[in-house]
Motif scaffolding. Structure first.
Motif, mmCIF file in Angstrom:
data_model
loop_
_atom_site.group_PDB
_atom_site.id
_atom_site.type_symbol
_atom_site.label_atom_id
_atom_site.label_comp_id
_atom_site.label_asym_id
_atom_site.label_seq_id
_atom_site.Cartn_x
_atom_site.Cartn_y
_atom_site.Cartn_z
ATOM 1 N N MET A 163 4.840 0.982 7.103
ATOM 2 C CA MET A 163 3.614 0.242 7.371
ATOM 3 C C MET A 163 2.571 0.589 6.316
ATOM 4 O O MET A 163 2.538 1.711 5.823
ATOM 5 N N LEU A 164 1.744 -0.375 5.983
ATOM 6 C CA LEU A 164 0.733 -0.182 4.944
ATOM 7 C C LEU A 164 -0.565 -0.861 5.373
ATOM 8 O O LEU A 164 -0.547 -1.991 5.863
ATOM 9 N N VAL A 165 -1.676 -0.159 5.189
ATOM 10 C CA VAL A 165 -2.995 -0.717 5.480
ATOM 11 C C VAL A 165 -3.731 -0.920 4.164
ATOM 12 O O VAL A 165 -3.855 0.002 3.362
ATOM 13 N N VAL A 166 -4.208 -2.133 3.931
ATOM 14 C CA VAL A 166 -4.981 -2.433 2.719
ATOM 15 C C VAL A 166 -6.377 -2.884 3.142
ATOM 16 O O VAL A 166 -6.514 -3.776 3.994
ATOM 17 N N ASN A 167 -7.382 -2.260 2.565
ATOM 18 C CA ASN A 167 -8.772 -2.568 2.885
ATOM 19 C C ASN A 167 -9.497 -3.137 1.666
ATOM 20 O O ASN A 167 -9.222 -2.745 0.536
ATOM 21 N N ALA B 71 -1.479 -6.874 0.231
ATOM 22 C CA ALA B 71 -0.743 -5.960 1.108
ATOM 23 C C ALA B 71 0.761 -6.229 1.050
ATOM 24 O O ALA B 71 1.573 -5.295 0.966
ATOM 25 N N ILE B 72 1.149 -7.492 1.102
ATOM 26 C CA ILE B 72 2.579 -7.836 1.031
ATOM 27 C C ILE B 72 3.160 -7.385 -0.297
ATOM 28 O O ILE B 72 4.246 -6.785 -0.365
ATOM 29 N N ASN B 73 2.435 -7.640 -1.380
ATOM 30 C CA ASN B 73 2.919 -7.255 -2.705
ATOM 31 C C ASN B 73 3.075 -5.741 -2.810
ATOM 32 O O ASN B 73 4.035 -5.237 -3.402
ATOM 33 N N SER B 74 2.143 -4.998 -2.209
ATOM 34 C CA SER B 74 2.189 -3.536 -2.293
ATOM 35 C C SER B 74 3.332 -2.957 -1.468
ATOM 36 O O SER B 74 4.014 -2.020 -1.896
#
Length: 370
Positions: free
Chosen positions: A108-112, A137-140
């Motif tokens: 899981m990844l959170v992008v702000n 976020a998807i790319n990361s």
């Protein structure tokens, strides 16, 4: 829904039956430009073939904080936050001629994105910010390593995270998460609050699941199988698509039924949260958000719960506990409680601690005969 899903639905003229997959086209646009990811997973985008790779949006919302400074106009700091997950699932049990819904990889990844302006952002501006952060976020998350590494062995036991109980009544820190989500969605009805509580519980389950997968991998426990946490979306879409790939009458076991496998439920809950202040000065002070968790394993025999491992007699020793914390700054002119990203970071740390302590219990359970 308001700032990410609905604009996508309108711009692409999607019908009312697309619930749950509205962001698929935007995610596909990102994925199709990532040849490295497609080649690593031997993934085809030409047609739906039951690729067991799931990109999910666990959370998308924003919080706006007002900064008041004497003699100057107010400033508004808005944080747009999108939480995405990447799961690799399979319909094949490890080294067995059995159809079983299993997790191979989860992260899981959170992008702000932080926007600071003299005026609160308009809905149109928020729509653009949400779309940009989602794509980033998807790319990361596609950069994740070991996504397609399958190190499973023949399963001695099968486990599934069954729940994540929230305190009742909610603690102030958790209630703030619910209130912020309802405010971001513009809906404060009782039904929306109940739905948000279910979403929050599932979100915590997902984080705990990925922490447990990571802990099992580090322990080299390839003989342990973890089923994905139950959710309407994964069962309605991922599981159904895998069943269609295998055939109309195909059955894929998605719950740890003790009558059909050596299966166990992992039950968990948040036991406490609090926020404490550390020493500060006239500029501000450092605050700390704390969260406590506990988890246990049960064998569910036709509604009768057996607390395992049975080889441990002391009840407390059968429970894995953990505490997570994260800090944030409270400065003059900016009064706020811990934001969502702070609370979720604290939960991740607590969940990782619980997962590490749960692995020895899981291994002991797998070695017993019940």
């Amino acid at each position: 829904m308001k700032h990410l899903v609905t604009p996508e639905k309108v711009s692409r003229r999607l019908d009312a039956q697309s619930g749950g997959s509205e962001l698929g086209p935007r995610a596909r646009e990102v994925v199709q430009n990532r040849r490295d990811f497609l080649e690593r997973g031997n993934i085809s985008l030409a047609q739906s073939k039951g690729n067991a790779v799931v990109l999910g949006v666990q959370r998308a919302q924003h919080e706006t904080i007002t900064i008041k400074t004497a003699g100057t106009p107010d400033e508004y700091v808005t944080v747009v936050s999108v939480t995405v997950s990447l799961d690799v699932m399979t319909d094949q049990a490890a080294f067995r001629n059995t159809n079983r819904f299993e997790s191979l990889f989860s992260t899981m990844l959170v992008v702000n994105q932080v926007i600071q302006e003299r005026q609160p952002p308009t809905d149109a501006a928020l729509n653009v910010h949400y779309a940009r952060v989602f794509s980033e976020a998807i790319n990361s998350i596609l950069d994740s390593t070991d996504v397609f590494v399958d190190s499973r062995d023949r399963a001695n036991a099968v486990f599934q995270i069954k729940n994540m109980v929230l305190p009742d009544p909610l603690t102030p820190e958790l209630d703030q998460l619910v209130v912020s989500a309802l405010k971001a969605d513009g809906d404060n009805s009782a039904d929306s609050r109940r739905g948000e509580l279910r979403k929050l519980s599932r979100e915590f389950q997902h984080i705990y699941n990925l922490m447990l997968l990571d802990s099992l991998k580090k322990a080299g426990a390839a003989q342990i199988t973890l089923l994905p946490p139950s959710s309407p979306w994964s069962e309605g879409r991922v599981l159904r698509q895998l069943q269609q790939r295998l055939g109309v009458s195909a059955e894929i076991l998605s719950e740890p039924d003790p009558n059909r496998m050596n299966g166990y439920e992992i039950r968990a809950g948040i036991t406490a949260t609090n926020t404490i202040g550390h020493a500060g000065n006239n500029v501000g002070r450092t605050m700390q958000s704390n969260i406590s968790l506990a988890s246990r394993i049960v064998r569910n025999k036709e509604g009768t719960l057996i607390h395992v491992p049975i080889g441990i007699n002391t009840v407390n020793e059968k429970v894995a506990v953990g505490v997570g914390f994260d800090t944030f700054s409270e400065i003059a002119g900016l009064s706020r409680s811990a934001t969502r990203d702070v609370v979720m970071r604290a939960f991740r740390k607590g969940a990782a601690e619980v997962a590490n302590r749960m692995v020895p219990l899981i291994l002991k359970v797998a070695s017993e005969i019940h």
